[in-house]
Design a protein around this motif. Structure first.
Motif, short mmCIF file in Angstrom:
data_model
loop_
_atom_site.label_atom_id
_atom_site.label_comp_id
_atom_site.label_asym_id
_atom_site.label_seq_id
_atom_site.Cartn_x
_atom_site.Cartn_y
_atom_site.Cartn_z
N GLY A 111 0.79 -1.22 0.00
CA GLY A 111 0.00 0.00 0.00
C GLY A 111 0.83 1.27 0.00
N LEU A 112 0.12 2.36 0.28
CA LEU A 112 0.73 3.69 0.23
C LEU A 112 1.86 3.83 1.23
CD1 LEU A 112 0.62 6.57 -0.93
CD2 LEU A 112 -1.04 7.14 0.88
N VAL A 156 5.65 5.04 0.45
CA VAL A 156 6.27 6.20 1.12
C VAL A 156 7.58 5.76 1.80
CG1 VAL A 156 5.99 7.88 3.00
CG2 VAL A 156 4.09 7.43 1.44
#
Ligand SMILES: C[S@@+](CC[C@H](N)C(=O)[O-])C[C@H]1O[C@@H](n2cnc3c(N)ncnc32)[C@H](O)[C@@H]1O
Length: 217
Positions: free
Chosen positions: A153-154, A158
């Protein structure tokens, strides 16, 4: 996965961090640090803090324990020694400049080994784990706390992006739990006994291994 950090990058980074470390990293990491120290206190006895840094964890122990700290960084240890000199921590026996990859302690010296925010930034994490395992007594525990890679996921994206920017700061946000698990699986006498998220918001993970019996010669 990115390469592991090298020792000289980490040493340079923590020489820079030392003067501001307590102000910046004290509050941000306090919950993870406290959770690891509480787990170590439940084992009790002789506790080794690997990568003890400026001694921020001293407040989390008491006279039921005897703390020895090691760290590679002289400027970080200088701060820890200043705390010891205050007289508030008589249970802290010593802090020593030592590389966690090559500890000078005899086998089975400690009841518990704790590494708070350290294992992801050492040059060879598996070797450091094996050193922790060597110096802990049979039946003793190794307790780690860290931010570990989110995997998907994000958040994972990141972390992969941040990893490139934060290396020179001696920080590493994309270290996977699978590496810790694989180390335990490759070692007959190490058992993973706990893996749990720690506040705030579960960004830190506490991982605990038990040394189950003597290492064969
Ligand atoms: C993020 S700081 C954590 C300090 C402390 N445990 C805390 O919770 O505030 C990481 C520490 O690990 C130390 N360190 C990194 N690699 C090391 C090694 N190979 N041997 C000993 N200490 C090491 C650094 O010098 C630094 O003080």
């Amino acid at each position: 996965m990115n390469k592991d950090l090298d020792k000289s990058t980490v040493q340079t980074a923590y020489a820079r961090w030392a003067p501001i470390y307590d102000a910046v990293c004290g509050p941000v990491m306090v919950k993870g640090r406290r959770a690891a120290a509480a787990a170590a206190r439940s084992v009790g006895g002789k506790i080794l803090e690997v990568g003890v840094g400026t001694g921020l964890s001293f407040d989390d122990y008491d006279a039921t324990t005897e703390i020895t700290g090691i760290d590679m960084s002289a400027p970080m240890l200088e701060k820890a020694r200043t705390k010891m000199a205050s007289g508030r921590y008589p249970f802290v026996k010593d802090v020593v400049q030592m590389d966690a990859h090559n500890m000078t302690f005899a086998d089975a010296t400690f009841d518990c080994v704790v590494a708070q925010f350290v294992i992801t930034l050492v040059e060879n994490p598996e070797r450091v784990l094996s050193e922790c395992h060597r110096v802990v007594k049979p039946g003793g525990r190794i307790i780690l706390v860290n931010h570990l890679y989110s995997e998907v996921g994000l958040a994972a994206a990141v972390e992969r992006w941040a990893a490139k920017k934060t290396r020179s700061l001696g920080l590493r946000p994309e270290f996977p739990f699978a590496r810790l698990e694989a180390w335990a699986q490759s070692n007959d006498n190490a058992t993973l006994v706990e893996r749990r998220k720690v506040a705030p918001f579960g960004i830190y993970t506490l991982v605990c291994f038990e040394r189950t019996s003597a290492i064969a010669a």
